[in-house]
Design a protein around this motif. Structure first.
Motif, PDB file in Angstrom:
ATOM      1  N   LEU A   1       0.831  -1.211   0.000  1.00 39.52           N
ATOM      2  CA  LEU A   1       0.000   0.000   0.000  1.00 39.52           C
ATOM      3  C   LEU A   1       0.867   1.263   0.000  1.00 39.52           C
ATOM      4  O   LEU A   1       0.599   2.206  -0.746  1.00 39.52           O
ATOM      5  CB  LEU A   1      -0.931   0.000   1.216  1.00 39.52           C
ATOM      6  N   ASN A   2       1.918   1.260   0.815  1.00 38.18           N
ATOM      7  CA  ASN A   2       2.817   2.428   0.852  1.00 38.18           C
ATOM      8  C   ASN A   2       3.389   2.715  -0.525  1.00 38.18           C
ATOM      9  O   ASN A   2       3.394   3.859  -1.001  1.00 38.18           O
ATOM     10  CB  ASN A   2       3.994   2.159   1.799  1.00 38.18           C
ATOM     11  N   PHE A   3       3.876   1.651  -1.151  1.00 37.87           N
ATOM     12  CA  PHE A   3       4.516   1.769  -2.466  1.00 37.87           C
ATOM     13  C   PHE A   3       3.541   2.359  -3.488  1.00 37.87           C
ATOM     14  O   PHE A   3       3.854   3.320  -4.205  1.00 37.87           O
ATOM     15  CB  PHE A   3       4.970   0.364  -2.881  1.00 37.87           C
ATOM     16  N   ASN A   4       2.315   1.809  -3.500  1.00 40.03           N
ATOM     17  CA  ASN A   4       1.353   2.254  -4.513  1.00 40.03           C
ATOM     18  C   ASN A   4       0.732   3.602  -4.192  1.00 40.03           C
ATOM     19  O   ASN A   4       0.386   4.353  -5.097  1.00 40.03           O
ATOM     20  CB  ASN A   4       0.272   1.184  -4.721  1.00 40.03           C
ATOM     21  N   CYS A   5       0.600   3.915  -2.885  1.00 40.70           N
ATOM     22  CA  CYS A   5       0.065   5.237  -2.525  1.00 40.70           C
ATOM     23  C   CYS A   5       1.046   6.337  -2.941  1.00 40.70           C
ATOM     24  O   CYS A   5       0.645   7.471  -3.195  1.00 40.70           O
ATOM     25  CB  CYS A   5      -0.212   5.326  -1.024  1.00 40.70           C
ATOM     26  N   GLY A   6       2.324   6.001  -2.987  1.00 41.35           N
ATOM     27  CA  GLY A   6       3.312   6.969  -3.484  1.00 41.35           C
ATOM     28  C   GLY A   6       3.249   7.065  -5.000  1.00 41.35           C
ATOM     29  O   GLY A   6       3.169   8.151  -5.574  1.00 41.35           O
ATOM     30  N   LEU A   7       3.216   5.886  -5.659  1.00 45.91           N
ATOM     31  CA  LEU A   7       3.264   5.863  -7.133  1.00 45.91           C
ATOM     32  C   LEU A   7       2.037   6.478  -7.793  1.00 45.91           C
ATOM     33  O   LEU A   7       2.152   7.113  -8.838  1.00 45.91           O
ATOM     34  CB  LEU A   7       3.388   4.408  -7.610  1.00 45.91           C
ATOM     35  N   ILE A   8       0.880   6.283  -7.169  1.00 44.27           N
ATOM     36  CA  ILE A   8      -0.375   6.669  -7.830  1.00 44.27           C
ATOM     37  C   ILE A   8      -0.432   8.169  -8.154  1.00 44.27           C
ATOM     38  O   ILE A   8      -1.114   8.594  -9.092  1.00 44.27           O
ATOM     39  CB  ILE A   8      -1.594   6.229  -6.960  1.00 44.27           C
ATOM     40  N   LEU A   9       0.325   8.955  -7.394  1.00 39.10           N
ATOM     41  CA  LEU A   9       0.275  10.406  -7.612  1.00 39.10           C
ATOM     42  C   LEU A   9       1.110  10.841  -8.813  1.00 39.10           C
ATOM     43  O   LEU A   9       0.821  11.853  -9.450  1.00 39.10           O
ATOM     44  CB  LEU A   9       0.784  11.134  -6.364  1.00 39.10           C
ATOM     45  N   LEU A  10       2.156  10.073  -9.116  1.00 38.35           N
ATOM     46  CA  LEU A  10       3.091  10.509 -10.160  1.00 38.35           C
ATOM     47  C   LEU A  10       2.429  10.701 -11.530  1.00 38.35           C
ATOM     48  O   LEU A  10       2.658  11.719 -12.181  1.00 38.35           O
ATOM     49  CB  LEU A  10       4.283   9.546 -10.251  1.00 38.35           C
TER      50      LEU A  10
END
Ligand SMILES: Cc1cc2nc3c(=O)[nH]c(=O)nc-3n(C[C@H](O)[C@H](O)[C@H](O)COP(=O)(O)OP(=O)(O)OC[C@H]3O[C@@H](n4cnc5c(N)ncnc54)[C@H](O)[C@@H]3O)c2cc1C
Ligand SMILES: NC(=O)c1ccc[n+]([C@@H]2O[C@H](COP(=O)([O-])OP(=O)(O)OC[C@H]3O[C@@H](n4cnc5c(N)ncnc54)[C@H](OP(=O)(O)O)[C@@H]3O)[C@@H](O)[C@H]2O)c1
Length: 605
Positions: A91-100
């Motif tokens: 979740l941490n990884f994707n919550c960061g990526l989703i914004l890019l």
């Protein structure tokens, strides 16, 4: 000769589409070369992203399952601890990526050909929306796992309450109602709120809602900010603790105050004290010799919550996104000057405007905001004319399809004479304030970077190609493009008038420059009872390129492949999604001429 006769007579690119409308593409071999060019890089990136997710999940799972510092908490919570932490890592990884992929200005900047020299890499940017959705779906799935695992954790905290490790317990006493843990602790309460926010965002993001009421989708999607704030609070709760003194208190060691002696009989002690997996460095009692030395606790275990890792994952992308939003706010806070508003047939309106320092590339789009129409709504529109070094004017063509476009039309155009009237620039005329945000990049920008491009428009989807054609009118020599197939399908004959003048001007210019084969224009009138023409003598050139019915895509592709053997043709489509799907699949088909079709997908809805 009418277009009908032309169709039956000498049909070079086209076989007459009037009766036999070829809509299927089944039964055709997929060319691996084309597939690799179109999909290969995308799939490679997908595999990398997937591997990182699997790796993160697995590493975290193993760490919490076998790590000595998690020995006691693992004994208390069991497998649910590992699942909750492993899913949290994903979740941490994707919550960061989703914004890019939502940093549109940054993407538009990267798309500028000098910044990313390889076309293949630039084409990856077209997948930004797909990537955003993929991360979103992953967040939903792993949130489900995370929530389920934490519900079990809450139960285990309550059932396995231990007097020995007071610090480690989240429950305050044995068999405390686990619901209390959910609703009275910061992680529990924020978790519940996050689930609600996520549920709202996901349900409002479905295709049905986006099409029927875009505003609901837009407003609920902006709850993402609340979600991130809750997430930061959620992880600061620190309910799950690790042991800080594994050196002086090896996990599961024998308490010296209980044994006093260092020489004890191990199997009995271990079978008495260990029910779960043994800590590192210890083996099963039956495998041991009768007398073994075991580690003795030099002190009581101490526990501490981790520094929230989530901060590290999301702070970078979140700051980047916020900085971009701030930049966009500042950039768009000055209104444009509207030069003229032109009413076109079939409910289309053109706005020509100027704005200081506004620069854009053909194919890009802007987001319009008109406070007199709606204080909160913003709507994207593709530039049909870009500012150049010699003229600062730029423009958009808007089709009136809903409440916002309708209200804007009513404000900008006087109620009478809304058809085909060109309103001259009148200084005294006061228009409402109009703001633009952008420009933002789109795949259509690439069409000038292929030697051969096939641009296909359906209805108002012609707008990105209009800016390309306008740019070619200013001069085609600076670009790589040497042949452009322009196909435009419309339902009614009047629609062609939106850009009929532009098409005629470009055609005449290219003939004068002895490049008649530079642009191949084909117009399709999909619904008509009989033969029709675009009214006006000056449009005869276009009438001879007008065909009735939908294009026969397969034949069109075969003809283009034949005329451009061994070349790479860039395929661009803007219009109803059914055309887009057909063309995407055709671009991946093989042909016997060695021609490669590279499909450039539009990445917005
Ligand atoms: C990148 C892009 C470029 C576009 N370029 C043009 C163009 O050049 N000319 C043109 O006429 N239309 C263009 N559109 C479509 C245009 O944005 C919508 O027609 C317009 O927003 C409709 O607003 P409405 O309230 O009048 O209609 P509504 O009835 O609210 O919406 C009609 C449809 O438009 C879509 N839509 C509504 N609001 C938005 C929004 N804020 N963002 C994205 N989609 C929305 C929804 O899918 C909806 O089904 C473009 C859309 C996108 C995404
Ligand atoms: N991204 C952008 O920049 C942008 C800009 C503007 C619009 N758009 C999108 O473009 C779309 C076009 O809007 P519109 O209302 O003007 O279109 P439309 O009138 O619904 O359709 C345009 C034409 O496309 C034809 N068509 C549809 N499916 C086809 C297929 N599979 N093969 C061949 N022809 C097909 C239709 O033929 P029939 O009459 O036979 O159905 C019609 O003549 C909208 O979805 C809009 O959101 C995008």
């Amino acid at each position: 000769m009418s277009h009908w006769n032309r169709c039956h007579g000498r049909c070079s690119i086209l076989v007459c589409p009037y009766r036999a409308q070829h809509r299927g593409t089944r039964g055709m071999a997929v060319s691996w070369r084309s597939w690799l060019a179109n999909e290969g890089v995308k799939h490679l990136c997908l595999v990398i992203w997937l591997s990182l997710n699997v790796l993160l999940f697995w590493k975290t799972f193993v760490l919490y399952n076998q790590g000595p510092e998690y020995y006691y908490i693992h004994r208390m919570l069991g497998l649910a601890l590992c699942l909750s932490r492993a899913s949290a890592s994903v979740l941490n990884f994707n919550c960061g990526l989703i914004l890019l992929p939502m940093c549109r200005t940054l993407l538009a900047y990267l798309r500028g050909s000098q910044k990313v020299p390889s076309r293949r890499t630039r084409r990856l940017l077209d997948k930004s929306r797909t990537f955003h959705i993929t991360c979103g779906v992953t967040i939903c799935i792993f949130s489900g796992v995370h929530v389920a695992a934490h519900l079990v954790n809450a139960l285990n905290f309550s059932v396995n309450y231990s007097e020995d490790f007071i610090e480690l317990n989240a429950a305050r006493y044995q068999n405390e109602d686990p619901r209390k843990l959910l609703f009275t602790t910061v992680p529990g309460l924020t978790g519940v709120c996050m689930v609600l926010v996520l549920f709202l965002m996901v349900t409002a993001s479905t295709y049905a809602i986006r099409v029927s009421n875009y505003d609901i989708f837009w407003y609920t999607h902006n709850l993402f900010f609340v979600f991130y704030m809750l997430l930061l609070l959620h992880v600061s709760g620190g309910l799950l603790k690790y042991q800080t003194n594994v050196q002086t208190h090896p996990p599961g060691c024998i308490n010296s105050s209980r044994t006093q002696s260092q020489d004890i009989f191990l199997p009995e002690y271990l079978s008495e004290n260990f029910h779960g997996p043994l800590p590192e460095g210890f083996s099963k009692p039956e495998e041991r010799n009768q007398k073994t030395f075991v580690k003795i606790c030099l002190e009581e275990p101490r526990f501490q919550a981790h520094f929230p890792q989530t901060w590290l994952w999301i702070s970078g992308p979140l700051c980047l996104y916020c900085a971009e939003r701030l930049y966009r706010c500042i950039r768009s806070n000055k209104p444009v000057t509207i030069i003229s508003v032109i009413s076109h047939p079939s409910d289309v309106m053109e706005i020509r405007m100027v704005k200081e320092n506004f620069k854009a590339r053909p194919g890009q789009y802007v987001i319009l905001h008109c406070p007199s129409v709606s204080a909160l709504e913003n709507h994207p529109f593709t530039l049909t004319m870009c500012p150049t070094e010699t003229k600062a004017t730029f423009g958009v063509h808007l089709k009136v399809v809903g409440d916002w476009t309708e209200r804007l039309r009513d404000l900008l155009l006087p109620p009478s004479n809304q058809d085909s009237e060109i309103l001259p620039f009148i200084r005294s005329r006061s228009y409402p304030k109009l703001y633009i945000d952008g420009p933002f990049g789109s795949p259509f920008e690439e069409s000038l970077n292929y030697e051969v491009s096939l641009c296909i428009a359906g209805g108002i989807g012609v707008t990105p190609f209009a800016s390309i054609l306008n740019t070619l009118l200013d001069g085609w020599k600076p670009y790589k493009l040497r042949r452009l197939y322009f196909i435009w399908v419309c339902r009614d004959i009047q629609s062609f008038q939106w850009f009929a003048d532009l098409l005629c001007m470009l055609h005449n210019k290219l003939w004068q420059e002895n490049r008649p084969d530079y642009v191949n224009i084909q117009l399709y009138l999909s619904q008509t009872d009989g033969i029709q023409t675009i009214i006006g003598e000056k449009y005869n050139t276009l009438n001879s390129r007008l065909f009735i019915g939908r294009p026969r895509w397969k034949l069109l592709f075969d003809e283009i492949a034949k005329c451009n053997r061994g070349k790479t043709v860039g395929v661009f489509c803007c219009g109803p999604s059914s055309i887009s799907k057909t063309l995407h699949s055709l671009s991946n088909q093989s042909n016997s001429y060695g021609t490669k079709f590279e499909y450039n997908k539009e990445s917005f809805s």
